[in-house]
Design an enzyme around this catalytic site. Structure first.
Site, PDB file in Angstrom:
ATOM      1  N   SER A 188       0.850  -1.190   0.000  1.00 15.22           N
ATOM      2  CA  SER A 188       0.000   0.000   0.000  1.00 15.22           C
ATOM      3  C   SER A 188       0.885   1.240   0.000  1.00 15.22           C
ATOM      4  O   SER A 188       2.036   1.195   0.473  1.00 15.22           O
ATOM      5  CB  SER A 188      -0.893   0.012   1.244  1.00 15.22           C
ATOM      6  OG  SER A 188      -1.527   1.269   1.423  1.00 15.22           O
TER       7      SER A 188
ATOM      8  N   TYR B 191      -1.510  -0.816  10.585  1.00 11.70           N
ATOM      9  CA  TYR B 191      -1.674  -1.291   9.206  1.00 11.70           C
ATOM     10  C   TYR B 191      -0.509  -0.793   8.350  1.00 11.70           C
ATOM     11  O   TYR B 191       0.089  -1.564   7.579  1.00 11.70           O
ATOM     12  CB  TYR B 191      -3.001  -0.788   8.656  1.00 11.70           C
ATOM     13  CG  TYR B 191      -3.209  -1.014   7.177  1.00 11.70           C
ATOM     14  CD1 TYR B 191      -3.592  -2.259   6.688  1.00 11.70           C
ATOM     15  CD2 TYR B 191      -3.036   0.029   6.264  1.00 11.70           C
ATOM     16  CE1 TYR B 191      -3.792  -2.463   5.327  1.00 11.70           C
ATOM     17  CE2 TYR B 191      -3.234  -0.165   4.910  1.00 11.70           C
ATOM     18  CZ  TYR B 191      -3.615  -1.411   4.446  1.00 11.70           C
ATOM     19  OH  TYR B 191      -3.812  -1.607   3.102  1.00 11.70           O
TER      20      TYR B 191
END
Length: 254
Positions: free
Chosen positions: A147, A160
């Protein structure tokens, strides 16, 4: 000069988190180009619709349930693949979780463990076992879906973001280690994509509009726009590409 070849005919591809969103788009695209896709998520029922979509387009897919945060289930999955196909050519580590939205100091150990197990430990052991199958024939392609948060942590998504940064580092480490075996390992870094995973952003107009303002292209992505990059990375067109991180974010990190 020969034509650049994106064909995946005869390839066996494993896609985790394939029941929806980016994973679904990747699986459909790989099948469109000739791969037999092994669709993986925690529950097999969730994959039935994707398998049907692939079949309706003339592709081939098989469903295998596996919780990628559980090493025993990963071992069982790889044993089934070996027995069923005897080989594995492509691994897409797409499954991920983000169970906590808030300050990191407010998170407890359970939140850390769940995020770590799915986002880092799972991909590590999937690569470990996939490398055994791929190494037997001296070739393979692995894509880890990280990401942009792995490069620039997002507010209230610290844990995360840490796991996604770790996945980028894991990609580079495995790329060096597995290159002599003919196995390529690359990372994909999507930005804002319209998926169930980003539902909290997509459903809140103010948050969505703010996020889009940070994107030079002025919009979010469709999962199909992510899948095309994966097709390149697993095809022979990317035969000299390994250890790289491909950002697909509409220019947000530029």
């Amino acid at each position: 000069m020969e034509k650049v070849d994106f064909s995946l005919n005869g390839k066996i591809a494993l896609v985790t988190g394939a029941s929806r969103g980016i994973g679904e788009a990747i699986a459909i695209t790989l099948a469109d180009y000739g791969a037999t896709c092994i669709l993986v998520s925690r529950k097999a029922d969730a994959l039935a619709e994707v398998a049907e979509k692939i079949a309706s387009r003339g592709g081939t897919a098989e469903v295998m349930a596996c919780h990628v945060g559980d090493i025993k289930q990963i071992e069982g999955l790889m044993a089934r693949i070996r027995e069923r196909f005897g080989r594995l050519d492509i691994l897409i580590n797409n499954a991920a979780t983000n169970p906590y939205f808030g300050d990191m100091i407010g998170a407890d150990e359970a939140i850390w463990n769940k995020t770590f197990d799915v986002n880092l430990k799972g991909p590590f052991f999937l690569i470990k076992h996939a490398a055994g199958l791929m190494g037997e024939k001296g070739s393979g392609a692995i894509v880890n879906v990280s990401s942009v948060n792995g490069v620039k942590p997002a507010p209230f998504q610290g844990i995360y973001s840490i796991t996604k940064a770790g996945l980028i580092s894991m990609t580079q480490a495995f790329a060096k280690e597995l290159a002599p075996r003919g196995i390529r390992v690359n990372a994909l870094l999507p930005g804002l994509v319209a998926t169930h995973f980003s539902k909290a952003i997509m459903d809140n107009k103010d948050v969505h509009d703010y996020a889009v303002k940070m994107i030079p292209m002025g919009r979010h992505a469709d999962p199909r726009e992510i899948a095309g990059v994966v097709l390149y990375l697993v095809s022979d067109a990317a035969s000299f590409t390994t250890g790289a991180s491909f950002v697909v974010d509409g220019g947000a990190l530029a």
